[in-house]
Design an enzyme around this catalytic site. Structure first.
Site, PDB file in Angstrom:
ATOM      1  N   LYS A 149       2.770   6.630  11.762  1.00 15.39           N
ATOM      2  CA  LYS A 149       2.530   6.206  10.996  1.00 15.39           C
ATOM      3  C   LYS A 149       1.369   5.587  11.099  1.00 15.39           C
ATOM      4  CE  LYS A 149       2.189   2.035   7.297  1.00 15.39           C
ATOM      5  NZ  LYS A 149       2.496   0.908   6.641  1.00 15.39           N
ATOM      6  N   SER A 224       3.608   0.228   2.370  1.00 15.24           N
ATOM      7  CA  SER A 224       2.871   1.208   3.183  1.00 15.24           C
ATOM      8  C   SER A 224       2.709   2.570   3.634  1.00 15.24           C
ATOM      9  CB  SER A 224       1.640   0.333   3.669  1.00 15.24           C
ATOM     10  OG  SER A 224       1.624  -0.284   4.586  1.00 15.24           O
ATOM     11  N   SER A 248       6.860  -2.847   3.497  1.00 20.04           N
ATOM     12  CA  SER A 248       6.334  -1.454   3.508  1.00 20.04           C
ATOM     13  C   SER A 248       6.821  -0.082   4.234  1.00 20.04           C
ATOM     14  CB  SER A 248       5.354  -2.045   4.659  1.00 20.04           C
ATOM     15  OG  SER A 248       4.431  -2.573   4.313  1.00 20.04           O
TER      16      SER A 248
END
Length: 586
Positions: A149, A224, A248
């Site tokens: 990420k 996210s 997330s």
């Protein structure tokens, strides 16, 4: 009209015309500065996109070169292997780390062309590959390519969190989790997209754009960690690293047919992980991994809970992975609930009933469970917990940035002063009581004493939850995961629907997600009659958000008490095995 003519039509009480001229000049200066600032931001975004394109171009050249030099490589067969299978074949030498890395490079490029999920190529991966081959000691993930990420620090790269103002700040050192994975032989090779500020359940920012769900391009992959979810769901990675504050990692897993484990907050080091809210204690952020099957999650836990992790971050409890718990076949006593009373799941969440029956038939004991004071938890502990300062810090994140249009309503609400939010909550209360309560929570706590009271309230709620859990003598709990995947434009409007995930960030419990079924046409028909618990705006939005989802995955959530990740994984494995068995028998 000249300045003199304009002055003639204005009220003389304005004073001297020269004062008005100075005012006009000041306004013009402010407008010019704003325009120059926007232009500078747009230039930075353009440079970032150019840098990404150049990096991915180098990655494409490397993948193409390998393919030309090795025309007989069994690409599809390699891509179909689970991580556990890949590890075994790398260990026995039947596959080379070069073939796996370059094949996944090519596949990741193919996926990002389709869904726009990559932000960077980690160019050092080829050097790391050569160094690994010369090492005598092979780590547990020797030769396994992984994606990261974009908000997790990687040496020589930027962690922007989707924000322009951070572009250019190159990290000198990688996060602890990346250091440990590299120590164990894993090869980080790409970085993936995130939403602006990362406090959003979608995956869009103005730098790199919107990421799509590879299972259905009209749907979001969640957020996210949406870039990670999209990449692995599309087949472009075998192991992805994400972070989790309010679902997330949970939402991308649920939306993209993946397995995920959110750990107890400090079981894995969080050092070197960018967070939009630094110092937040009331809601525990945690790292999470997404893979395609539960055994791969268990392997990741064995890999990470090692002496190197405990050495690099002495604040992590030195608790190695307990294989005895994970491999146990002892029947479990399981709590379950089909809805939390705050947000009614979509009709496809009948999957809880189906999974409950499968577990009962397999010899486990299922006991109804009702989460205590769920409205209080969502509004007072979670929402107020992430906006303790009245959302001032979140609003400050946008300074020096342009707000992504999908975040405009959230941003405008957050930046309202408390003197506006409080009366607004009073006005809304008779019509939309839940929205009013959320608006009130956005005012924050207001003082140090109230901050201490907030932390005390979280501890008291956690104790109450555990007491109820133990009174029923439960081992684990089965509950819904949010889903199916939302249509674009709805994630940011349905933050309240994350009650099924944010509860366990507040409680700091390990929580796993795994797919068990798919949306049927019958579910879609039943959705037309969905009214939710209250029939208000949020309920109507959920109906629109999840429609047109036939064939998309439906996931459930598996919970355990703090520090019992192995038991949570054992429960997930049981659910996975039974769900696969049911599919084979259909």
């Amino acid at each position: 009209m000249t300045q003199e003519q304009l002055w003639q039509v204005l009220d003389p009480s304005w004073g001297d015309p020269r004062t008005f001229s100075a005012l006009l000049s000041s306004v013009a200066a402010v407008v010019l500065l704003k325009w120059l600032e926007c232009r500078q931001i747009q230039q930075k975004m353009k440079e970032a996109r150019r840098a990404r394109d150049l990096a991915l171009g180098r990655m494409e050249n490397a993948a193409r070169r390998f393919k030309q030099e090795n025309p007989g490589t069994r690409t599809e067969q390699i891509l179909s292997l689970t991580m556990v299978e890949l590890v075994e074949k790398l260990k026995d030498g039947s596959l080379s780390p070069e073939s796996i890395l370059y094949i996944y490079m090519g596949k990741a490029l193919e996926v990002t062309r389709e869904v726009n999920c990559l932000t960077d190529f980690i160019h050092g991966c080829e050097d790391q590959l050569q160094n690994l081959k010369n090492q005598k000691e092979k780590g547990l993930l020797y030769g396994i390519p992984i994606s990261i990420k974009e908000s997790i620090d990687c040496e020589g790269h930027i962690s922007s969190g989707g924000m322009v103002k951070v572009l250019g700040q190159v990290k000198e050192e990688g996060s602890i989790i990346i250091q440990v994975l590299k120590y164990q032989g894993a090869i980080p090779f790409v970085r993936t997209d995130v939403p602006q500020t990362m406090i959003n359940d979608d995956c869009s920012n103005l730098i790199f754009g919107q990421t799509l769900n590879p299972l259905n391009h009209q749907k979001t992959p969640g957020g996210s960690s949406g870039g990670e979810g999209a990449l692995i769901a599309g087949g472009g990675s075998i192991l992805v690293i994400g972070s989790d504050v309010a679902g997330s990692v949970c939402l991308p897993s649920s939306f993209c047919r993946l397995c995920r484990l959110k750990r107890t907050g400090n079981r894995i080091s969080k050092l070197g992980v960018v967070s939009p809210i630094v110092g937040m204690e009331s809601v525990a952020p945690a790292l999470g991994l997404m893979v395609r099957d539960v055994d791969s999650l268990a392997l990741c836990m064995r890999v990470l809970l090692c002496e190197e992790m405990f050495r690099l971050d002495p604040t992590v409890p030195p608790i190695p992975f307990n294989d005895e718990v994970y491999t146990s076949s002892k029947p479990l006593r399981m709590g379950y609930y089909e809805g939390d009373g705050y947000f009614q799941p979509s009709p496809s969440m009948k999957a809880i009933q189906e999974t409950r029956k499968l577990l009962q038939d397999a010899g486990h004991t299922l006991v109804p469970f009702v989460p205590p004071k769920i409205d209080y938890m969502v509004d007072e502990l979670f929402t107020r917990g992430i906006t303790l300062d009245g959302a001032v810090h979140l609003v400050d994140c946008f300074r020096g940035d342009i707000v992504d249009p999908i975040l405009k309503s959230q941003f405008n609400t957050h930046r309202l002063p408390a003197v506006v939010k409080r009366p607004l909550a009073i006005v809304l209360k008779p019509i939309y009581p839940r929205i009013a309560q959320g608006c009130s929570a956005l005012c924050g706590v207001g003082s140090a004493k109230n901050l201490w009271d907030q932390h005390g309230a979280v501890e008291a709620y956690r104790t109450e939850f555990i007491v109820k859990w133990r009174k029923l003598r439960l081992d684990v709990i089965l509950c819904p995961a949010l889903g199916p995947a939302f249509n674009h434009g709805y994630a940011e409007k349905l933050f309240a629907a994350t009650s099924y995930t944010n509860s366990y960030n507040v409680l700091d419990f390990p929580a796993g997600v795994g797919p068990v079924s798919t949306v049927t046409r019958a579910d879609e028909e039943e959705l037309k009659h969905y009214r939710g618990h209250y029939g208000v705006l949020w309920d109507k939005r959920l109906e629109k958000a999840v429609e047109a989802a036939v064939g998309l995955p439906v996931a459930v959530q598996c919970l355990a008490l703090p520090w019992q990740e192995e038991l949570c994984l054992r429960f997930m494995k049981e659910v996975e095995t039974l769900a696969h068995s049911m599919k084979r028998n259909v």
